[in-house]
Scaffold this motif. Structure first.
Motif, PDB file in Angstrom:
ATOM      1  N   GLN A   9     -10.395  49.424   9.175  1.00 63.64           N
ATOM      2  CA  GLN A   9     -11.088  48.211   9.626  1.00 63.64           C
ATOM      3  C   GLN A   9     -11.983  47.661   8.519  1.00 63.64           C
ATOM      4  OE1 GLN A   9     -10.873  46.562  12.544  1.00 63.64           O
ATOM      5  NE2 GLN A   9      -9.343  47.938  13.384  1.00 63.64           N
ATOM      6  N   GLU A  10     -12.694  48.549   7.828  1.00 65.36           N
ATOM      7  CA  GLU A  10     -13.576  48.118   6.751  1.00 65.36           C
ATOM      8  C   GLU A  10     -12.767  47.546   5.578  1.00 65.36           C
ATOM      9  OE1 GLU A  10     -16.870  50.051   3.765  1.00 65.36           O
ATOM     10  OE2 GLU A  10     -16.612  50.928   5.751  1.00 65.36           O
ATOM     11  N   GLY A  16     -10.328  40.445   3.714  1.00 64.20           N
ATOM     12  CA  GLY A  16     -10.503  39.128   4.307  1.00 64.20           C
ATOM     13  C   GLY A  16     -11.676  38.391   3.688  1.00 64.20           C
ATOM     14  N   TYR A  17     -12.762  39.120   3.409  1.00 68.36           N
ATOM     15  CA  TYR A  17     -13.933  38.517   2.769  1.00 68.36           C
ATOM     16  C   TYR A  17     -13.564  37.961   1.393  1.00 68.36           C
ATOM     17  CZ  TYR A  17     -18.556  37.897   0.820  1.00 68.36           C
ATOM     18  OH  TYR A  17     -19.671  37.348   0.245  1.00 68.36           O
ATOM     19  N   MET A  31      -0.615  40.452  10.293  1.00 71.58           N
ATOM     20  CA  MET A  31      -0.323  40.523  11.721  1.00 71.58           C
ATOM     21  C   MET A  31      -0.567  41.952  12.184  1.00 71.58           C
ATOM     22  SD  MET A  31       0.500  37.662  12.786  1.00 71.58           S
ATOM     23  CE  MET A  31       0.524  36.162  11.889  1.00 71.58           C
ATOM     24  N   GLY A  32      -0.984  42.085  13.405  1.00 70.23           N
ATOM     25  CA  GLY A  32      -1.177  43.417  13.960  1.00 70.23           C
ATOM     26  C   GLY A  32      -2.626  43.729  14.255  1.00 70.23           C
ATOM     27  N   ASP A  36      -8.050  41.064  13.425  1.00 76.10           N
ATOM     28  CA  ASP A  36      -9.398  40.694  13.857  1.00 76.10           C
ATOM     29  C   ASP A  36     -10.433  40.996  12.787  1.00 76.10           C
ATOM     30  OD1 ASP A  36      -8.492  39.732  16.276  1.00 76.10           O
ATOM     31  OD2 ASP A  36      -8.848  41.626  17.326  1.00 76.10           O
ATOM     32  N   ALA A  37     -10.345  42.175  12.177  1.00 74.88           N
ATOM     33  CA  ALA A  37     -11.290  42.545  11.116  1.00 74.88           C
ATOM     34  C   ALA A  37     -11.098  41.659   9.898  1.00 74.88           C
ATOM     35  CB  ALA A  37     -11.112  44.015  10.742  1.00 74.88           C
ATOM     36  N   TRP A  38      -9.845  41.356   9.553  1.00 75.65           N
ATOM     37  CA  TRP A  38      -9.565  40.503   8.396  1.00 75.65           C
ATOM     38  C   TRP A  38     -10.124  39.105   8.624  1.00 75.65           C
ATOM     39  CZ3 TRP A  38      -7.396  36.091   6.543  1.00 75.65           C
ATOM     40  CH2 TRP A  38      -7.008  36.064   5.209  1.00 75.65           C
ATOM     41  N   MET A  39      -9.926  38.561   9.832  1.00 74.61           N
ATOM     42  CA  MET A  39     -10.423  37.222  10.140  1.00 74.61           C
ATOM     43  C   MET A  39     -11.956  37.183  10.148  1.00 74.61           C
ATOM     44  SD  MET A  39      -8.030  35.047  10.342  1.00 74.61           S
ATOM     45  CE  MET A  39      -8.861  33.688  11.116  1.00 74.61           C
ATOM     46  N   ALA A  40     -12.600  38.237  10.617  1.00 72.58           N
ATOM     47  CA  ALA A  40     -14.065  38.284  10.584  1.00 72.58           C
ATOM     48  C   ALA A  40     -14.555  38.276   9.142  1.00 72.58           C
ATOM     49  CB  ALA A  40     -14.574  39.526  11.313  1.00 72.58           C
TER      50      ALA A  40
END
Length: 64
Positions: A9-10, A16-17, A31-32, A36-40
């Motif tokens: 997740q990190e 993503g950041y 995808m998958g 959610d973590a990538w989009m955040a």
């Protein structure tokens, strides 16, 4: 095994950041379960980009 390989997740948030700061498209999100973590991370990166935290001024916010 290293900690960074265990905490997926990190890692997804960090990637993503970086994508958000580099002004890449959110369509590149995986995808998958990590989406959610990538989009955040992408949202945080875009916000920092808009606030001017780019280049050397934003390097302290990125964890390697």
């Amino acid at each position: 095994m290293k900690k960074q390989k265990r905490d997926l997740q990190e890692r997804a948030f960090s990637r993503g950041y970086r994508a958000g700061v580099e002004r890449r498209s959110k369509d590149l999100a995986p995808m998958g379960t990590m989406r959610d973590a990538w989009m955040a991370g992408w949202r945080s990166g875009r916000a920092d980009n808009w606030d001017g935290y780019t280049g050397v001024s934003g390097i302290h916010k990125m964890s390697l």
